[in-house]
Motif scaffolding. Structure first.
Motif, PDB file in Angstrom:
ATOM      1  N   TYR A 133       0.875  -1.177   0.000  1.00  0.00           N
ATOM      2  CA  TYR A 133       0.000   0.000   0.000  1.00  0.00           C
ATOM      3  C   TYR A 133       0.908   1.222   0.000  1.00  0.00           C
ATOM      4  O   TYR A 133       1.553   1.542   0.987  1.00  0.00           O
ATOM      5  CB  TYR A 133      -0.869  -0.056   1.257  1.00  0.00           C
ATOM      6  CG  TYR A 133      -1.986   0.964   1.378  1.00  0.00           C
ATOM      7  CD1 TYR A 133      -2.221   1.963   0.433  1.00  0.00           C
ATOM      8  CD2 TYR A 133      -2.834   0.923   2.494  1.00  0.00           C
ATOM      9  CE1 TYR A 133      -3.256   2.874   0.575  1.00  0.00           C
ATOM     10  CE2 TYR A 133      -3.882   1.835   2.651  1.00  0.00           C
ATOM     11  CZ  TYR A 133      -4.078   2.802   1.693  1.00  0.00           C
ATOM     12  OH  TYR A 133      -5.110   3.714   1.848  1.00  0.00           O
ATOM     13  N   PHE A 134       0.964   1.896  -1.144  1.00  0.00           N
ATOM     14  CA  PHE A 134       1.825   3.062  -1.330  1.00  0.00           C
ATOM     15  C   PHE A 134       1.010   4.312  -1.024  1.00  0.00           C
ATOM     16  O   PHE A 134       0.177   4.735  -1.830  1.00  0.00           O
ATOM     17  CB  PHE A 134       2.365   3.081  -2.760  1.00  0.00           C
ATOM     18  CG  PHE A 134       3.351   4.169  -3.053  1.00  0.00           C
ATOM     19  CD1 PHE A 134       4.323   4.526  -2.136  1.00  0.00           C
ATOM     20  CD2 PHE A 134       3.317   4.828  -4.270  1.00  0.00           C
ATOM     21  CE1 PHE A 134       5.242   5.532  -2.424  1.00  0.00           C
ATOM     22  CE2 PHE A 134       4.218   5.828  -4.569  1.00  0.00           C
ATOM     23  CZ  PHE A 134       5.190   6.179  -3.641  1.00  0.00           C
ATOM     24  N   ILE A 135       1.227   4.905   0.140  1.00  0.00           N
ATOM     25  CA  ILE A 135       0.385   5.990   0.650  1.00  0.00           C
ATOM     26  C   ILE A 135       1.011   7.331   0.288  1.00  0.00           C
ATOM     27  O   ILE A 135       2.070   7.698   0.783  1.00  0.00           O
ATOM     28  CB  ILE A 135       0.201   5.847   2.173  1.00  0.00           C
ATOM     29  CG1 ILE A 135      -0.458   4.493   2.483  1.00  0.00           C
ATOM     30  CG2 ILE A 135      -0.630   7.004   2.722  1.00  0.00           C
ATOM     31  CD1 ILE A 135      -0.412   4.103   3.947  1.00  0.00           C
ATOM     32  N   GLN A 136       0.306   8.098  -0.563  1.00  0.00           N
ATOM     33  CA  GLN A 136       0.827   9.362  -1.062  1.00  0.00           C
ATOM     34  C   GLN A 136       0.102  10.583  -0.501  1.00  0.00           C
ATOM     35  O   GLN A 136       0.507  11.716  -0.762  1.00  0.00           O
ATOM     36  CB  GLN A 136       0.747   9.387  -2.591  1.00  0.00           C
ATOM     37  CG  GLN A 136       1.603   8.325  -3.261  1.00  0.00           C
ATOM     38  CD  GLN A 136       1.521   8.406  -4.769  1.00  0.00           C
ATOM     39  OE1 GLN A 136       0.571   7.911  -5.379  1.00  0.00           O
ATOM     40  NE2 GLN A 136       2.496   9.035  -5.382  1.00  0.00           N
ATOM     41  N   GLY A 137      -0.980  10.342   0.228  1.00  0.00           N
ATOM     42  CA  GLY A 137      -1.716  11.458   0.792  1.00  0.00           C
ATOM     43  C   GLY A 137      -2.714  10.957   1.816  1.00  0.00           C
ATOM     44  O   GLY A 137      -2.978   9.753   1.907  1.00  0.00           O
ATOM     45  N   TYR A 138      -3.272  11.879   2.604  1.00  0.00           N
ATOM     46  CA  TYR A 138      -4.304  11.535   3.581  1.00  0.00           C
ATOM     47  C   TYR A 138      -5.645  11.724   2.888  1.00  0.00           C
ATOM     48  O   TYR A 138      -6.252  12.794   2.928  1.00  0.00           O
ATOM     49  CB  TYR A 138      -4.186  12.415   4.822  1.00  0.00           C
ATOM     50  CG  TYR A 138      -5.069  11.945   5.961  1.00  0.00           C
ATOM     51  CD1 TYR A 138      -4.740  10.813   6.695  1.00  0.00           C
ATOM     52  CD2 TYR A 138      -6.240  12.635   6.282  1.00  0.00           C
ATOM     53  CE1 TYR A 138      -5.551  10.371   7.729  1.00  0.00           C
ATOM     54  CE2 TYR A 138      -7.054  12.204   7.321  1.00  0.00           C
ATOM     55  CZ  TYR A 138      -6.701  11.070   8.035  1.00  0.00           C
ATOM     56  OH  TYR A 138      -7.508  10.630   9.062  1.00  0.00           O
ATOM     57  N   GLU A 139      -6.118  10.670   2.226  1.00  0.00           N
ATOM     58  CA  GLU A 139      -7.227  10.767   1.277  1.00  0.00           C
ATOM     59  C   GLU A 139      -8.576  10.486   1.933  1.00  0.00           C
ATOM     60  O   GLU A 139      -9.266   9.514   1.595  1.00  0.00           O
ATOM     61  CB  GLU A 139      -6.960   9.857   0.094  1.00  0.00           C
ATOM     62  CG  GLU A 139      -5.668  10.216  -0.628  1.00  0.00           C
ATOM     63  CD  GLU A 139      -5.416   9.386  -1.860  1.00  0.00           C
ATOM     64  OE1 GLU A 139      -6.380   8.990  -2.538  1.00  0.00           O
ATOM     65  OE2 GLU A 139      -4.240   9.118  -2.163  1.00  0.00           O
ATOM     66  N   ASN A 140      -8.972  11.364   2.838  1.00  0.00           N
ATOM     67  CA  ASN A 140     -10.273  11.249   3.515  1.00  0.00           C
ATOM     68  C   ASN A 140     -11.329  12.061   2.764  1.00  0.00           C
ATOM     69  O   ASN A 140     -12.012  12.906   3.337  1.00  0.00           O
ATOM     70  CB  ASN A 140     -10.160  11.717   4.964  1.00  0.00           C
ATOM     71  CG  ASN A 140      -9.711  13.163   5.089  1.00  0.00           C
ATOM     72  OD1 ASN A 140      -9.176  13.742   4.132  1.00  0.00           O
ATOM     73  ND2 ASN A 140      -9.916  13.758   6.254  1.00  0.00           N
ATOM     74  N   TRP A 141     -11.444  11.798   1.497  1.00  0.00           N
ATOM     75  CA  TRP A 141     -12.406  12.512   0.648  1.00  0.00           C
ATOM     76  C   TRP A 141     -12.913  11.535  -0.421  1.00  0.00           C
ATOM     77  O   TRP A 141     -12.496  10.386  -0.471  1.00  0.00           O
ATOM     78  CB  TRP A 141     -11.763  13.731   0.001  1.00  0.00           C
ATOM     79  CG  TRP A 141     -10.372  13.516  -0.523  1.00  0.00           C
ATOM     80  CD1 TRP A 141      -9.192  13.767   0.129  1.00  0.00           C
ATOM     81  CD2 TRP A 141     -10.000  12.993  -1.803  1.00  0.00           C
ATOM     82  NE1 TRP A 141      -8.112  13.433  -0.663  1.00  0.00           N
ATOM     83  CE2 TRP A 141      -8.579  12.961  -1.851  1.00  0.00           C
ATOM     84  CE3 TRP A 141     -10.715  12.553  -2.913  1.00  0.00           C
ATOM     85  CZ2 TRP A 141      -7.871  12.507  -2.958  1.00  0.00           C
ATOM     86  CZ3 TRP A 141     -10.011  12.089  -4.026  1.00  0.00           C
ATOM     87  CH2 TRP A 141      -8.602  12.080  -4.041  1.00  0.00           C
ATOM     88  N   GLY A 142     -13.855  12.001  -1.242  1.00  0.00           N
ATOM     89  CA  GLY A 142     -14.394  11.140  -2.294  1.00  0.00           C
ATOM     90  C   GLY A 142     -15.240  10.000  -1.771  1.00  0.00           C
ATOM     91  O   GLY A 142     -15.285   8.923  -2.367  1.00  0.00           O
TER      92      GLY A 142
END
Length: 367
Positions: A133-142
């Motif tokens: 799991y390559f995490i590039q941002g805190y994606e708490n959207w969409g």
């Protein structure tokens, strides 16, 4: 959870990157993944870049399903390749109906990059040490909230983050998470116009309508600064259509290629970066490489590269007035601007794509 390594038994291993869909315009997160894909391919690995035609089909309405079918067929007919990026011949792009295991090419390693793609990968009937799991941002959207996002961080797979602040969040969930900073290709971006020879009044900024990019606050800062310095000029660039009613002192360039972006960075003296949140912040690093003094917000991604008063002038997130003040400070003090630009240029040299690629291979357990 222990961080597992996957031993390489043969060179022609297959590695698949799982993405939520094609990107017809340049996107930072995609660019990072594509660079890794190319470098892996250059070393003899077979690499797949897999785009989802749809996500969680069964949960959608009938109307959405019909439109999704139409979009999928259109992409199949017109094409879905990311033409803005040049792939190595050993990299194959795939548009799949979904990211369900049966639709994805069989691989030795699977690398997801978003919460949604992580949810699909989590269901794959394969060993944990084949999942990354390559995490590039805190994606708490969409459609993803904080709890759902953090649940993905606890999935039984190996995690990798592009920044310390993201890794800290993953670690707070009881998981191991090495950091691989985004590296820059110093053959693509370079300083060709000496810092001392640039006029103090030329400013650069990226336009994006996405709320977390904070363009509104950067634009407000430029308007405020222009009221004090009527000679201020702006080069604005982005992938979207030109914003309406831009003043004459702002020039907009849509979809510049890498050479044009390099030229923009070299023709500006100051680069304004107003994002509310960034996993890392590629444009800040690119501007530093090219000799622009950075004025940025204090989001955690930028702070991985930016130290206030040393490598950048930093203002609170969403604070247009302080950002305008920092712009004017650099415009009125050429020696300070040159000092900030030179410090930024020297500091960013530690983040090379070669170093990041070595760390990526180590994390994947390949040599």
């Amino acid at each position: 959870m222990a961080f597992h390594k996957l031993k390489l038994f043969y060179k022609k291993m297959t590695i698949s990157f799982l993405l939520p869909g094609p990107s017809i315009y340049p996107a930072g997160g995609y660019k990072v993944i594509f660079e890794y894909a190319n470098r892996l391919a250059q070393e003899g690995y077979k690499v797949n870049v897999v785009y989802a035609g749809s996500l969680f089909w069964r949960k959608k309405s009938i109307l959405f399903k019909l439109s999704a079918i139409a979009r999928y067929l259109q992409k199949r007919w017109v094409g879905f390749s990311s033409d803005w990026f040049s792939f190595h011949p050993n990299v194959q792009e795939h548009l799949t109906y979904s990211l369900n295991y049966r639709h994805v090419p069989i691989s030795d390693i699977y690398i997801c990059s978003t919460p949604f793609t992580a949810m699909y990968m989590n269901s794959y009937p394969i060993k944990q040490n084949s999942k990354f799991y390559f995490i590039q941002g805190y994606e708490n959207w969409g459609g993803i909230n904080d709890d759902q996002l953090k649940e993905t961080y606890r999935f039984p797979c190996n995690k990798i983050a592009v920044s310390k602040w993201l890794a800290d969040i993953v670690k707070s969930e009881g998981e191991d998470c090495p950091v691989i900073p985004n590296g820059f290709d110093f053959t693509q971006f370079k300083c060709s116009i000496p810092i001392s020879e640039r006029p103090d009044n030329i400013i650069g900024i990226v336009y994006s309508p996405i709320q977390c990019k904070g363009f509104k606050y950067g634009y407000e800062a430029l308007i405020l600064a222009h009221k004090q310095r009527a000679d201020l000029k702006v080069i604005m660039f982005g992938t979207d259509l030109e914003p309406e009613n831009l003043p004459k002192w702002i020039t907009y360039i849509r979809c510049p290629d890498t050479n044009q972006i390099n030229e923009i960075y070299n023709n500006i003296s100051i680069f304004v970066a107003p994002s509310i949140q960034e996993g890392w912040g590629l444009t800040v690093g690119e501007a530093m490489i090219c000799g622009a003094a950075v004025v940025c917000s204090n989001n955690k991604g930028y702070l991985e590269m930016s130290q206030d008063g040393i490598t950048a002038l930093v203002s609170p997130v969403c604070d247009s007035k302080v950002m305008a003040s920092n712009i004017l400070k650099l415009m009125s003090d050429s020696l300070l601007r040159q000092k900030i630009a030179l410090n930024g240029m020297n500091n960013i040299k530690q983040f090379t794509i070669d170093k990041s690629f070595l760390l990526m291979k180590k994390s994947l357990g390949i040599k």
